[in-house]
Each structure stands twice: as structure tokens, then as C-alpha cells.
Scaffold this motif. Structure first.
Motif, PDB file in Angstrom:
ATOM      1  N   ILE A  62       0.844  -1.203   0.000  1.00 50.76           N
ATOM      2  CA  ILE A  62       0.000   0.000   0.000  1.00 50.76           C
ATOM      3  C   ILE A  62       0.878   1.250   0.000  1.00 50.76           C
ATOM      4  CG2 ILE A  62      -1.682   1.316   1.338  1.00 50.76           C
ATOM      5  CD1 ILE A  62      -2.832  -1.331   2.322  1.00 50.76           C
ATOM      6  N   ALA A 100       2.194   1.799  -3.420  1.00 54.43           N
ATOM      7  CA  ALA A 100       1.145   2.259  -4.335  1.00 54.43           C
ATOM      8  C   ALA A 100       0.846   3.734  -4.106  1.00 54.43           C
ATOM      9  CB  ALA A 100      -0.115   1.424  -4.134  1.00 54.43           C
ATOM     10  N   VAL A 143     -12.687  -4.434   1.256  1.00 54.43           N
ATOM     11  CA  VAL A 143     -12.493  -5.770   1.787  1.00 54.43           C
ATOM     12  C   VAL A 143     -11.244  -6.361   1.133  1.00 54.43           C
ATOM     13  CG1 VAL A 143     -13.475  -8.068   1.977  1.00 54.43           C
ATOM     14  CG2 VAL A 143     -14.948  -6.070   2.187  1.00 54.43           C
ATOM     15  N   LYS A 144     -10.373  -6.925   1.958  1.00 54.69           N
ATOM     16  CA  LYS A 144      -9.147  -7.536   1.439  1.00 54.69           C
ATOM     17  C   LYS A 144      -9.471  -8.835   0.726  1.00 54.69           C
ATOM     18  CE  LYS A 144      -6.623  -6.097   5.567  1.00 54.69           C
ATOM     19  NZ  LYS A 144      -5.898  -6.639   6.725  1.00 54.69           N
ATOM     20  N   PRO A 145      -8.835  -9.213  -0.325  1.00 52.57           N
ATOM     21  CA  PRO A 145      -7.892  -8.375  -1.070  1.00 52.57           C
ATOM     22  C   PRO A 145      -8.654  -7.467  -2.033  1.00 52.57           C
ATOM     23  CG  PRO A 145      -7.923 -10.617  -1.946  1.00 52.57           C
ATOM     24  CD  PRO A 145      -8.950 -10.567  -0.856  1.00 52.57           C
ATOM     25  N   PHE A 146      -7.991  -6.376  -2.433  1.00 51.50           N
ATOM     26  CA  PHE A 146      -8.683  -5.397  -3.277  1.00 51.50           C
ATOM     27  C   PHE A 146      -7.811  -5.051  -4.475  1.00 51.50           C
ATOM     28  CE2 PHE A 146      -6.718  -3.643   0.517  1.00 51.50           C
ATOM     29  CZ  PHE A 146      -5.692  -2.901  -0.041  1.00 51.50           C
ATOM     30  N   ASP A 147      -8.433  -4.376  -5.435  1.00 51.23           N
ATOM     31  CA  ASP A 147      -7.715  -3.968  -6.622  1.00 51.23           C
ATOM     32  C   ASP A 147      -7.018  -2.647  -6.333  1.00 51.23           C
ATOM     33  OD1 ASP A 147      -7.722  -4.539  -9.787  1.00 51.23           O
ATOM     34  OD2 ASP A 147      -7.690  -2.381  -9.366  1.00 51.23           O
ATOM     35  N   VAL A 148      -5.754  -2.532  -6.747  1.00 49.72           N
ATOM     36  CA  VAL A 148      -4.970  -1.346  -6.399  1.00 49.72           C
ATOM     37  C   VAL A 148      -5.556  -0.088  -7.041  1.00 49.72           C
ATOM     38  CG1 VAL A 148      -3.257  -1.569  -8.244  1.00 49.72           C
ATOM     39  CG2 VAL A 148      -2.609  -0.481  -6.078  1.00 49.72           C
ATOM     40  N   ASP A 149      -6.100  -0.226  -8.247  1.00 49.81           N
ATOM     41  CA  ASP A 149      -6.665   0.963  -8.910  1.00 49.81           C
ATOM     42  C   ASP A 149      -7.917   1.442  -8.174  1.00 49.81           C
ATOM     43  OD1 ASP A 149      -4.734   1.094 -10.946  1.00 49.81           O
ATOM     44  OD2 ASP A 149      -5.716  -0.586 -11.972  1.00 49.81           O
ATOM     45  N   PHE A 191      -8.465   0.970  -5.043  1.00 48.21           N
ATOM     46  CA  PHE A 191      -7.980   1.546  -3.787  1.00 48.21           C
ATOM     47  C   PHE A 191      -7.566   3.004  -3.997  1.00 48.21           C
ATOM     48  CE2 PHE A 191      -4.081   2.466  -1.296  1.00 48.21           C
ATOM     49  CZ  PHE A 191      -4.652   2.538  -0.035  1.00 48.21           C
ATOM     50  N   LEU A 192      -6.784   3.253  -5.038  1.00 47.73           N
ATOM     51  CA  LEU A 192      -6.286   4.620  -5.266  1.00 47.73           C
ATOM     52  C   LEU A 192      -7.437   5.567  -5.623  1.00 47.73           C
ATOM     53  CD1 LEU A 192      -2.982   3.706  -7.101  1.00 47.73           C
ATOM     54  CD2 LEU A 192      -3.212   4.711  -4.815  1.00 47.73           C
TER      55      LEU A 192
END
Lengths: 229, 462
Positions: free
Chosen positions: A16, A19, A100-106, A108-109
């Protein structure tokens, strides 16, 4: 923009942090709740990314303490528990959003950007002030519609000043917004970035308040500014 | 037959009934026998006294007497039932004798006052009195006496035949009342959900308390074991999510900077692997929750509208693969149970069917109802199907059909979840080959439904 990340897992935390740093946020990453509470008291953050399962103080407790002292800091919760009840509990404790884990980085941002935007009282994804337009998602600045090339730090200083147009920010406050703890800060760096910005935009776009700091010059066509004056 | 098998052949109620009835009858018979014997003895004494009286009268009389005959119901004309007598003088011989007196044995000195003698093949009672000069002897047939005592015995036994059925009724009622607490406990046990593990509340009679304590102890232990298992599964699944999230974010970050196609493909593989592992974790959690939430909530699930909602939810997936998802069944159709479980079961079935169906094929959801209540649901596909010998195993957790492996991204838990969810709804699952060669999974909610895939119909419910 300075972000506090409270995540005890090394693998996820480092991911994280990387990212967020790629998006030019300065990130303070702490791995336990007590240190997190201390950091929240000492520094001003634009966003808190909070794992609910923290050692020493659990995420919900930190959230409740934060809200009990009326801190409006935007909070994004990361949770391993995906039941509706868990999510409701998180949001009702004062979180602004959850993943909720796991998540998509895009994703998340994008949520990080949206929360910061809301935290600054804006609904629009672009920051506009007079002839200047800032796109935080794309890290682009436009002066009267023309793209302006800015370094990462220059962008961050401009971003911090535009978060609350008209408000005076000291050099220390600016430095805190754009550097995380582990970065060396040279004494005259903020002056250097402001100098570069004035050269790339116009000299009077950033106003110097002697002994106090800097602010963005008022623009009379800016409804936001008029409202805040 | 051993005692043990006898013990378990009858119910407690039957045992009590049989034991009480037979013991009471035995006691009664004993009492009747005792009073019969006593009566008979008294009667004999009376008869003997009477016989002696006749003998003494005879002794004092100058000549012949008319003695009344013994009563004989069967044959009043029997002359031999008369009391034969003989009066003789010790010096002069026989002074008087009755008819039939010839059978009387000759008198000898020392003959007792009363004796039984055998004459003409029959038992007789003989009274002999003497005053030193004369001897009077009177006999009576013992058969006649026995007729009288037999009649008395019958009179004694007669109430038994009347009382015995009455007694059986009264004992039956008493046993029933006595066993009421046991019946209550049984009823309470029967009313519980088969999965219910909460302790049974008292109060119960002292005899049942140890049984109840043992049962409640067992419930508590099983409940605790279940809770531990669920907690472990839930905990393990949650613990897996965080490293999976870490893996995924690092792979995605690396993917942003990947330069070669090989690198990109490798990293995309990692992301896909993480997503698949996440799916397994989610399914495990769903299974753990199915086990945890065994309290059946009584909702009336509107099946047609749930199916409609699921079709909408799967619209994007089916469109992407060019699969036509049809629904067919009567409306209204209600299923009583926990809506989430039905939704989980159908979602998993649709997920499977769409995954294994070739592009451009049809997936059918069908349901049937009896009196407005859903008796059966089925999801059928046109995929590769499952060989007949593997049909029973597909509901086992982590079972993977080797024929489907290459396409598989499944967790191996989907159909196990379908089965558990269906059982939580009070139904059972079955699988067979669809008409077109694919797989049909049935959810059977009516116990007597045969459970076969219906023929495809052109006018599908849209």
C-alpha cells in the motif's frame, strides 16, 4: 498530500505504501494502534488508511477516539471481514469508506482520491482556481488550458495550497504535507519549490505572507473562495 | 431369546402394563384359591356335620328313614346320589337299610366316625355312629359335594372376568399418567430442529434429571466443538485475506512497471492466482457461516422474483459468454426458509453452470410447485456433464471432476455449499445428466418428488 497508513501486515503495508508513493502521496506507515494514535495527535493528515485488525488498539477503537475528538479526517477502512454486519459496524463507527481484502490497487487509489476530495469539501475531481486546473488523479496541471510540466514536489506544494484556497500555510506545514518522516528536508526547499512555481505559472499566483507563510492569491471569479472569505 | 432382547422388545408402557396386569391377576388368583380352599374346608365340615346328624338320627330311630337326596343340577334323577344308609344291631343283624345300601362296606369294630371309602369305583364319605348295641352308617357321594364346591369356586372367580378388563383400563390410564413427564421430554426433543444444540430446559422429575443432564452436557460439548471448528475456519479464512491482499497489490504494482510481455503475463498469472485463492477463501467462509447460522428463519421466499433478480445479477456474465439463461416455473411459488441460503445455493449453481457451459449454449433454471409451495428446483446446463459414476461425489467438499479440471477455476466447494444450503432449507440435492448431455442439479424440497430434469420447453418463462 500526507497519508497515515495503519497496517500491521508487512507485505500488505509495504504494498500500500508503494502504491500511494507512486501517486506522490507522502505516506507514514505505522504497524500498531498506539503509535497510530500518537501520530494522529502530532501531525495533520489528509487521509487515514486503517486496518481494523491492529495490535494494541484495534482499528475501530482508533476510529472512535478520532471521532470523539471531532476530527473530520477522512478514513478508509481495510477489513478482512466481509459480512454486512462488519461493514455496517465500521461505517457506523465513523469510517468514510471501506475495502475488503484483497482489493484492486486501482480501486484503492480511486477511493483514496475520492476521500481526499470529500475531505477538502469538493465533489469535483479537478481542482480549479482561476486560470489553474489541477488533476490529482492524472498528476497534471493546466494553466489557462495549457499543460504545465511540474515536478512531483512542486505539484505537491501547489496541491496543498489549493486544498484550502486563501488559507495561509507555513513552510513547516507545507513541508509536513509533502514529506513523510523518513525523508530528509532541507531548510530552504519550500522556498525553492515556490520560486519554481511562480516562474512556471505567474509571480503573483502565490502570495508570500512575511513571517507566516504562503497562500494562493484570491481570484474574484472563484465562487469557492468568495464563500470562504 | 435373551433377557436383553426382551427388555428392548417392548416399550416401557407395554412392560409396565404386562407386568402390572399379570402380577395383579396372579395375586387375585392366589387370593381366590385361598378363599376357595377355606370355603371348601368349611363346607366339608358342614357336610360332615350334617352326615353325622343323619347317622345319629338313624341310630335313635326305630326303623327306616327317608333322607333327602343330594342336589345334582345335571341329573336330578340320579338315584345313586341318595344317601345310602344301613342300621344294624350288633346282635340281630341289619334292622333297616336304604336303596343302594348294598355297596356299603360291612361294619367292623374300630371304624372311624368319618372316613372316605371307595365304593363302586367312586369316592364316598361314610359316617359311622354306634351306641354299643346298634350301628348306624350313612354315606354320601363326594362327587356331589365337589359339584357344590365347584359352583362356589365359579362364583368366586366370576368377578375377575368382569374386573380384569376394567383393571387393564385403569392400569393403562395410570401408566400413561405416570409416564407423562417422559412423553413431554420426548415431545420437546422431537420438536427441536435436528441441528439445534441449545440445552433442554427443566424442570423434569428426579429420575429423568440425570438423563437430561447427560443430554445437555452432550449438546454443550457438540456445540462447543462446532463453534471451535467454525471459528477456526472463519479465522483461517480471514488470516488468509491479508497476505492475499499483500500479494495482489505487489503484483499489480509490478504489473504497472512490467516491460516485457512475459513479465506482464507472469504477473497477471499471479493476480489471477490470488483471485482464485480469494474465491476459495470466500467459499470456505460461506460454508463456515452456513454451519454457524443453523437457526432456520421462517421467511416466505418468493422464488420467481428471486430467480428474476439472479438472472439480472448474472446478466453481464452470461452476456460476455453468449449464454442464454432461461427461467421456467409457476408463479406464485413460495419456499419457506432462509432466503440467503437459497440465494447462495442458486448463485453457486449458476456460477458453475455458466463456467462449464460452452459459449452460445443455454442454462435453464426451473422450478415446480405443489399448491403454491416449491417442491423442486433445478439448474441444468449444456456443458460437458459429469460421468454417471461421479454424480454422487460432486457434492463432496474439494471434489474436482477430472473432466472439468482444465476449465476449472472453481474452489471445489461450490456444490458442497449448495448441498449444505439446501439442507439448511430442509431439502436435499440430487444430480443427473441433462437432456442435452450437460449436468442437472436438483434441489428437492418435497420428500416424495422423484427429482428428474424436466423436458425442455420452447416457451420458457421470461
Amino acid at each position: 498530500m500526507r497519508v497515515l497508513l495503519l497496517e500491521d501486515d508487512a507485505l500488505l503495508g509495504s504494498g500500500i505504501q508503494a502504491a500511494l508513493q507512486e501517486e506522490d502521496y507522502s505516506v507514514d506507515w505505522l504497524r500498531d494502534g498506539a503509535a497510530g494514535l500518537a501520530a494522529l495527535r502530532q501531525h495533520h493528515y489528509g487521509l487515514l488508511v486503517l486496518d481494523l485488525g491492529l495490535p494494541r488498539h484495534d482499528g475501530l477503537e482508533i476510529l472512535q477516539r478520532l471521532r470523539s475528538r471531532r476530527d473530520p479526517l477522512p478514513v478508509l477502512i481495510l477489513t478482512a471481514r466481509d459480512t454486512v454486519a462488519e461493514r455496517v459496524r465500521g461505517l457506523d463507527s465513523g469510517a468514510d469508506d471501506y475495502l475488503v481484502k484483497p482489493f484492486d490497487v486501482d480501486e484503492f487509489l480511486a477511493r483514496v482520491r475520492a476521500l481526499i476530495r470529500r475531505g477538502e469539501g469538493r465533489a469535483e475531481p479537478l481542482l480549479r482556481h482561476g486560470p489553474l486546473t489541477l488533476d490529482p488523479a492524472a498528476h497534471q496541471a493546466f494553466w489557462q488550458g495549457q499543460a504545465v510540466a511540474l515536478s512531483v514536489r512542486e505539484f505537491a506544494v501547489l496541491r496543498a495550497l489549493l486544498a484550502h484556497p486563501g488559507r495561509v500555510l507555513s513552510k513547516e506545514q507545507l513541508a509536513e504535507q509533502i514529506y513523510s518522516w523518513d525523508e530528509e528536508i532541507e531548510s530552504n526547499t519550500i522556498e525553492v519549490y515556490v520560486h519554481h512555481l511562480r516562474r512556471k505559472l505567474t509571480a503573483d499566483f502565490i502570495v508570500t505572507h512575511r513571517g507566516l507563510g504562503y497562500s494562493i492569491a484570491p481570484q474574484h471569479d472563484d465562487p469557492l473562495l468568495e464563500a470562504s472569505l | 431369546m435373551t433377557t436383553r432382547s426382551l427388555k428392548h422388545r417392548f416399550s416401557i408402557r407395554q412392560r409396565l402394563l404386562i407386568l402390572l396386569l399379570s402380577l395383579i391377576t396372579l395375586l387375585w388368583l392366589g387370593a381366590v384359591l385361598a378363599s376357595f380352599l377355606q370355603t371348601r374346608q368349611e363346607l366339608n365340615h358342614l357336610f360332615d356335620e350334617e352326615l353325622l346328624q343323619w347317622a345319629r338320627t338313624l341310630l335313635r330311630s326305630p326303623g327306616a328313614l327317608i333322607l333327602p337326596p343330594f342336589p345334582d343340577r345335571d341329573n336330578p334323577q340320579r338315584t345313586d346320589l341318595q344317601r345310602p344308609y344301613r342300621l344294624q344291631s350288633l346282635g340281630k343283624g341289619i334292622l333297616a337299610s336304604s336303596h343302594g345300601a348294598a355297596i356299603l362296606p360291612p361294619w367292623r369294630p374300630g371304624t372311624p366316625l368319618l372316613q372316605n371309602v371307595r365304593m363302586n369305583g367312586e369316592e364316598w364319605r361314610l359316617a359311622t355312629v354306634t351306641d354299643g348295641r346298634r350301628v348306624a352308617q350313612v354315606a354320601e357321594n363326594l362327587d356331589a359335594r365337589q359339584d357344590v364346591t365347584g359352583e362356589i369356586a365359579q362364583q368366586l372367580l366370576a368377578p375377575l372376568w368382569l374386573v380384569l378388563p376394567l383393571l387393564a383400563l385403569v392400569i393403562g390410564f395410570a401408566v400413561r399418567q405416570g409416564l407423562a413427564p417422559l412423553r413431554d421430554l420426548t415431545a420437546r426433543l422431537e420438536q427441536r430442529q435436528p441441528q439445534a444444540l441449545q440445552p433442554i430446559a427443566g424442570p423434569v422429575p428426579a429420575e429423568l434429571q440425570p438423563l437430561l443432564d447427560a443430554l445437555n452436557g452432550l449438546f454443550r460439548r457438540v456445540d462447543a466443538a462446532f463453534a471451535r471448528e467454525q471459528e477456526f475456519t472463519a479465522h483461517a479464512a480471514h488470516e488468509l485475506r491479508t497476505p492475499l491482499a499483500g500479494l495482489r497489490i505487489h503484483a499489480q504494482l509490478a504489473l504497472r512497471h512490467a516491460e516485457s510481455r512475459t513479465e506482464r503475463e507472469a504477473l497477471q498469472g499471479v493476480v489471477q492466482g490470488v483471485d482464485r485463492a480469494t474465491h476459495v477463501v470466500e467459499q470456505l467462509l460461506a460454508l463456515a457461516r452456513l454451519d454457524a447460522d443453523q437457526l432456520q428463519r421462517d421467511e416466505h421466499i418468493d422464488v420467481p422474483s428471486l430467480v428474476q433478480r439472479l438472472r439480472a445479477a448474472f446478466a453481464a456474465t452470461t452476456a460476455a459468454k453468449g449464454i442464454h439463461l432461461t427461467a421456467q416455473g409457476p408463479s406464485p411459488a413460495i419456499l419457506d426458509g432462509h432466503k440467503t441460503w437459497l440465494e447462495i445455493a442458486l448463485r453457486n449453481l449458476l456460477d458453475n453452470a455458466i463456467r462449464y457451459s460452452p459459449a452460445g449454449s443455454i442454462v435453464h433454471i426451473t422450478w415446480e410447485a405443489e399448491g403454491g409451495l416449491v417442491s423442486r428446483m433445478a439448474v441444468c446446463d449444456n456443458g460437458p456433464g459429469v460421468p454417471a459414476n461421479a454424480l454422487l461425489r460432486i457434492f463432496q467438499p474439494f471434489y474436482r471432476d477430472p473432466n472439468r479440471m482444465e476449465e476449472g477455476e472453481g474452489s471445489g466447494l461450490g456444490l458442497a455449499i449448495v448441498q449444505r444450503a439446501t439442507e439448511a432449507l430442509g431439502g436435499r440435492t440430487d444430480a443427473d445428466a441433462a437432456a442435452g448431455g450437460g449436468l442437472c442439479v436438483h434441489l428437492i424440497f418435497s420428500p416424495n418428488f422423484p427429482g428428474k430434469c424436466p423436458e425442455k420447453k420452447a416457451n420458457a418463462y421470461e
